[in-house]
Write an enzyme that holds these catalytic residues in place. Structure first.
Site, PDB file in Angstrom:
ATOM      1  N   SER A   1      -7.696  -5.432  -4.971  1.00 16.57           N
ATOM      2  CA  SER A   1      -8.747  -6.017  -4.134  1.00 16.57           C
ATOM      3  C   SER A   1     -10.091  -5.973  -4.848  1.00 16.57           C
ATOM      4  CB  SER A   1      -8.844  -5.261  -2.803  1.00 16.57           C
ATOM      5  OG  SER A   1      -9.546  -4.048  -2.969  1.00 16.57           O
TER       6      SER A   1
ATOM      7  N   ARG B   1      -1.013   9.114 -10.087  1.00 16.52           N
ATOM      8  CA  ARG B   1      -1.021   7.901  -9.250  1.00 16.52           C
ATOM      9  C   ARG B   1      -0.405   6.698  -9.984  1.00 16.52           C
ATOM     10  NH1 ARG B   1      -4.162   7.567  -4.770  1.00 16.52           N
ATOM     11  NH2 ARG B   1      -4.479   5.359  -5.173  1.00 16.52           N
TER      12      ARG B   1
ATOM     13  N   SER C   1      -8.012  -4.684   5.351  1.00 12.59           N
ATOM     14  CA  SER C   1      -8.653  -4.361   4.066  1.00 12.59           C
ATOM     15  C   SER C   1      -9.104  -5.612   3.294  1.00 12.59           C
ATOM     16  CB  SER C   1      -7.732  -3.500   3.192  1.00 12.59           C
ATOM     17  OG  SER C   1      -7.461  -2.272   3.825  1.00 12.59           O
TER      18      SER C   1
ATOM     19  N   LEU D   1      10.451 -20.392  -4.963  1.00 10.09           N
ATOM     20  CA  LEU D   1       9.394 -19.612  -4.291  1.00 10.09           C
ATOM     21  C   LEU D   1       8.051 -19.764  -5.004  1.00 10.09           C
ATOM     22  CD1 LEU D   1       8.692 -17.160  -2.286  1.00 10.09           C
ATOM     23  CD2 LEU D   1       9.086 -15.708  -4.288  1.00 10.09           C
TER      24      LEU D   1
ATOM     25  N   GLU E   1     -12.510  -4.610  -3.864  1.00 11.85           N
ATOM     26  CA  GLU E   1     -13.069  -3.265  -3.648  1.00 11.85           C
ATOM     27  C   GLU E   1     -12.379  -2.206  -4.526  1.00 11.85           C
ATOM     28  OE1 GLU E   1     -12.252  -5.382  -1.004  1.00 11.85           O
ATOM     29  OE2 GLU E   1     -14.373  -5.927  -0.874  1.00 11.85           O
TER      30      GLU E   1
ATOM     31  N   ASP F   1       0.833  -1.212   0.000  1.00 16.85           N
ATOM     32  CA  ASP F   1       0.000   0.000   0.000  1.00 16.85           C
ATOM     33  C   ASP F   1       0.866   1.261   0.000  1.00 16.85           C
ATOM     34  OD1 ASP F   1      -2.391   1.380  -0.027  1.00 16.85           O
ATOM     35  OD2 ASP F   1      -2.609   1.381   2.160  1.00 16.85           O
TER      36      ASP F   1
ATOM     37  N   ASN G   1       1.234   3.426  -2.957  1.00 15.96           N
ATOM     38  CA  ASN G   1       1.706   3.872  -4.283  1.00 15.96           C
ATOM     39  C   ASN G   1       1.160   5.249  -4.657  1.00 15.96           C
ATOM     40  OD1 ASN G   1       2.807   1.357  -4.461  1.00 15.96           O
ATOM     41  ND2 ASN G   1       1.376   0.562  -5.982  1.00 15.96           N
TER      42      ASN G   1
ATOM     43  N   HIS H   1       2.187   3.388  -9.091  1.00 17.80           N
ATOM     44  CA  HIS H   1       1.997   1.948  -9.327  1.00 17.80           C
ATOM     45  C   HIS H   1       3.191   1.375 -10.095  1.00 17.80           C
ATOM     46  CE1 HIS H   1      -1.868   2.259  -7.545  1.00 17.80           C
ATOM     47  NE2 HIS H   1      -2.438   2.914  -8.538  1.00 17.80           N
TER      48      HIS H   1
HETATM   49  C1  IPE Z   1      -5.512  -2.726  -0.094  1.00 12.91           C
HETATM   50  O1  IPE Z   1      -5.170  -1.389  -0.240  1.00 12.91           O
HETATM   51  C2  IPE Z   1      -5.503  -3.425  -1.418  1.00 12.91           C
HETATM   52  C3  IPE Z   1      -4.218  -3.531  -2.107  1.00 12.91           C
HETATM   53  C4  IPE Z   1      -3.047  -3.162  -1.673  1.00 12.91           C
HETATM   54  C5  IPE Z   1      -4.279  -4.144  -3.412  1.00 12.91           C
HETATM   55  P1  IPE Z   1      -6.266  -0.241  -0.340  1.00 12.91           P
HETATM   56  O2  IPE Z   1      -5.527   1.017  -0.533  1.00 12.91           O
HETATM   57  O3  IPE Z   1      -7.287  -0.594  -1.369  1.00 12.91           O
HETATM   58  O4  IPE Z   1      -6.943  -0.316   1.098  1.00 12.91           O
HETATM   59  P2  IPE Z   1      -7.878   0.737   1.854  1.00 12.91           P
HETATM   60  O5  IPE Z   1      -8.971   1.117   0.908  1.00 12.91           O
HETATM   61  O6  IPE Z   1      -7.025   1.921   2.195  1.00 12.91           O
HETATM   62  O7  IPE Z   1      -8.347   0.028   3.074  1.00 12.91           O
HETATM   63  C1  IPE Z   2      -1.752   0.177  -3.333  1.00 14.60           C
HETATM   64  O1  IPE Z   2      -1.464   1.540  -3.363  1.00 14.60           O
HETATM   65  C2  IPE Z   2      -1.941  -0.392  -4.720  1.00 14.60           C
HETATM   66  C3  IPE Z   2      -3.313  -0.777  -5.051  1.00 14.60           C
HETATM   67  C4  IPE Z   2      -4.341  -0.734  -4.254  1.00 14.60           C
HETATM   68  C5  IPE Z   2      -3.539  -1.246  -6.404  1.00 14.60           C
HETATM   69  P1  IPE Z   2      -2.631   2.622  -3.331  1.00 14.60           P
HETATM   70  O2  IPE Z   2      -3.002   2.936  -4.731  1.00 14.60           O
HETATM   71  O3  IPE Z   2      -3.750   2.174  -2.472  1.00 14.60           O
HETATM   72  O4  IPE Z   2      -1.878   3.837  -2.676  1.00 14.60           O
HETATM   73  P2  IPE Z   2      -2.487   4.901  -1.657  1.00 14.60           P
HETATM   74  O5  IPE Z   2      -3.002   4.141  -0.476  1.00 14.60           O
HETATM   75  O6  IPE Z   2      -3.566   5.638  -2.379  1.00 14.60           O
HETATM   76  O7  IPE Z   2      -1.316   5.762  -1.313  1.00 14.60           O
HETATM   77 MG    MG Z   3      -4.143   2.427  -0.486  1.00 13.58          MG
END
Ligand code: IPE
Ligand code: IPE
Ligand code: MG
Length: 256
Positions: free
Chosen positions: A71, A39, A202, A137, A73, A26, A28, A43
């Protein structure tokens, strides 16, 4: 277990390494925002970190690594971000698969793959087939994965077996239920790592993580490096896992 078992170079003794590490990658988006970048740039930077951490798992001979890439979501994100993530999965698979195969990594995917384009599904199948017999792995990539989806699909399969007379309800117990959720062929996750400063699950592997050690890092995923992963392994080596027993019982059995 104590920190004395970690040598001066910071290498963790093999017997104290986790067999199965799971990571919520998380941060990125925030990494990119801090740099006034889109954004998507975050990634892309995140993929580089993933590559390095996979290599580190290979070097440490960790049996399995499960990474949360998308996810169930995450479909709620702006359409543009979702589609650029899909493109990134496709291109990352294309560029990384050769090196993963050379490192003997066995790549698996967990999640509801039916929602993806046929092109991506084909690439996923090809990657799994190519690396199927690798003995290093096991890298599980969780895409369109949600812990609640996982538990629900297990319930459906069990209900169907009951409906068709293959199973009786009194045969359901935690062990047999476990056989119907994702990753049941692997040891349960020993170590969960979440970067990005949030201390939540999450909807990741909620069934599988009943006894997993939870480690949270404030680093944003693109900034998570070898040292940071090593710190997590050292922290893990210092945990006493009791699984409901007392500390004294664990010490007497020689695993304390
Ligand atoms: C969890 O991160 C899912 C992934 C890293 C793929 P999110 O950024 O979606 O989680 P929430 O929404 O902050 O809980
Ligand atoms: C996690 O990073 C990657 C995915 C959920 C795909 P985020 O995109 O959730 O990064 P933040 O939480 O917005 O910084
Ligand atoms: Mg996130």
């Amino acid at each position: 277990m104590s920190v004395t078992s970690i040598d001066r170079a910071g290498t963790v003794a093999t017997n104290e390494l986790p067999h199965h590490v799971v990571i919520v990658m998380d941060g990125n988006g925030r990494w990119a925002k801090k740099r006034l970048l889109p954004r998507t740039a975050g990634h892309h930077a995140g993929v580089k970190t993933t590559r390095k951490i996979v290599e580190q798992c290979v070097e440490n001979k960790i049996r399995a690594l499960t990474i949360f890439a998308f996810s169930s979501e995450n479909w709620k994100r702006p359409e543009q971000e979702v589609s650029s993530l899909m493109e990134l999965f496709m291109s990352a698979l294309q560029t990384e698969v050769k090196s993963l195969h050379e490192q003997q990594v066995r790549v698996r995917f967990v999640g509801d793959l039916s929602a993806f384009s046929h092109r991506l599904q084909d690439k996923i199948t090809q990657t799994m087939m190519l690396t199927e017999n690798n003995t290093g792995l096991q890298l599980n990539i969780a895409v369109n994965y949600g812990g609640r989806w996982d538990i629900t699909q297990a319930c459906k399969i069990i209900a169907e077996k009951i409906e068709s007379g293959k199973l009786r309800s009194d045969q359901i117990d935690a062990q047999m239920f476990n056989e119907h959720v994702c990753l049941s062929e692997l040891p349960e996750p020993d170590l969960f790592i979440r970067t990005g400063g949030e201390q939540r699950i999450s909807n990741f592997l909620i069934w599988q993580m009943a006894y997993t050690e939870l480690y949270f890092s404030d680093l944003l995923w693109p900034d998570f490096d070898r040292q940071a992963f090593n710190d997590a392994l050292v922290w893990f080596a210092g945990r006493q896992r009791r699984f409901g027993k007392t500390g004294e019982q664990i010490e007497q059995s020689g695993h304390g």
